[in-house]
Enzyme design. Sequence first.
Site, PDB file in Angstrom:
ATOM      1  N   HIS A  20     -64.529  10.919 -18.555  1.00 48.16           N
ATOM      2  CA  HIS A  20     -65.155  11.009 -17.237  1.00 48.16           C
ATOM      3  C   HIS A  20     -64.100  11.100 -16.133  1.00 48.16           C
ATOM      4  CE1 HIS A  20     -68.102   9.047 -14.181  1.00 48.16           C
ATOM      5  NE2 HIS A  20     -68.449  10.308 -14.360  1.00 48.16           N
ATOM      6  N   HIS A  62     -65.301  13.606  -6.101  1.00 44.68           N
ATOM      7  CA  HIS A  62     -66.640  13.123  -6.439  1.00 44.68           C
ATOM      8  C   HIS A  62     -67.515  12.937  -5.206  1.00 44.68           C
ATOM      9  CE1 HIS A  62     -69.730  10.078  -7.227  1.00 44.68           C
ATOM     10  NE2 HIS A  62     -69.801  10.640  -8.414  1.00 44.68           N
TER      11      HIS A  62
HETATM   12  O1  G3P Z   1     -71.450  14.315 -15.119  1.00 41.04           O
HETATM   13  C1  G3P Z   1     -71.748  13.000 -15.490  1.00 41.04           C
HETATM   14  C2  G3P Z   1     -71.539  12.067 -14.331  1.00 41.04           C
HETATM   15  O2  G3P Z   1     -70.270  12.295 -13.791  1.00 41.04           O
HETATM   16  C3  G3P Z   1     -72.586  12.232 -13.279  1.00 41.04           C
HETATM   17  O3  G3P Z   1     -72.508  11.252 -12.293  1.00 41.04           O
HETATM   18  O4  G3P Z   1     -71.844  10.371 -10.109  1.00 41.04           O
HETATM   19  O5  G3P Z   1     -70.283  10.169 -12.025  1.00 41.04           O
HETATM   20  O6  G3P Z   1     -70.692  12.393 -10.983  1.00 41.04           O
HETATM   21  P1  G3P Z   1     -71.268  11.050 -11.315  1.00 41.04           P
HETATM   22 MG    MG Z   2     -69.500  13.701 -12.275  1.00 41.15          MG
END
Ligand code: G3P
Ligand code: MG
Length: 253
Positions: A20, A62
């Site tokens: 992530h 993000h």
């Molecule tokens: O793509 C999975 C996840 O990253 C979605 O949520 O808020 O972490 O971008 P976020």
């Molecule tokens: Mg994401």
Amino acid sequence: MLFMTIPALPAWPYPFWIAHRGAGKLAPENTLAAFRLGASHGWRMFECDAKLSRDGVLFLLHDDRLERTSNGQGIAGQQPWAALSRLDAGAWHSRQYAGEPLLTLERLAHWCLANHLLLNLEIKPSPDTDADTGQAVAQAVARLWQGQGVAPLLSSFSTTALQAARMAAPALPRALLLDTLPADWLTQAQALGCIALVAEHALWTSETMGAAKAAGLRTLSYTVNEAAEADRLRTLGTDGIITDRVDFFSPAA
Ligand code: G3P
Ligand code: MG
């Protein structure tokens, strides 16, 4: 006897484990330092968040705003790349990453291709830029990966962005992100020509997993940081897990 037709699932060139935002929380998210660290732990595929600068440069961030993960201020998408490129996107995390810059999608593409690494590219539009961002990401990915490597899986919570991506580059693989399950979650994904759903992990049960697979969709889970939950999802049949814990899970498993 009643026979049910189960559609064949789409071809899936991606590994099960996905890091992530590059390396989870171990390095400043969405920077090249994070991808390098994730790769050094053996990770082969990375999720990240892409948006447009005011003057049309695709870069990774993000949040809508700059404050949390850089020394900038305000809505990132309202600023030109010349200003964004001078920001420090590492010092907020720890001293060792001070001076780490924001990362363009173009730079990341070259690095991934050179190192044979894969991406789940989340289209993360700034406010009121969903269609422009979806179109720009798809066009850039089609150009940057043309004839080489494995194309990134494009995903978004924004159906408008996914639709624009589809119009711009129909052949690129797409996934609908879900943090809740609206009544039309399956038909929405199908109408967008998606090959996968990327759902908040607690949404997956035997019922939802079965329904998604029966609809011919691959099923990814985010953000899974506990071993017991990863085991539960694997048993249910998830096709992939997105995690922050690049130093805990083994990406080869
Ligand atoms: O793509 C999975 C996840 O990253 C979605 O949520 O808020 O972490 O971008 P976020
Ligand atoms: Mg994401």
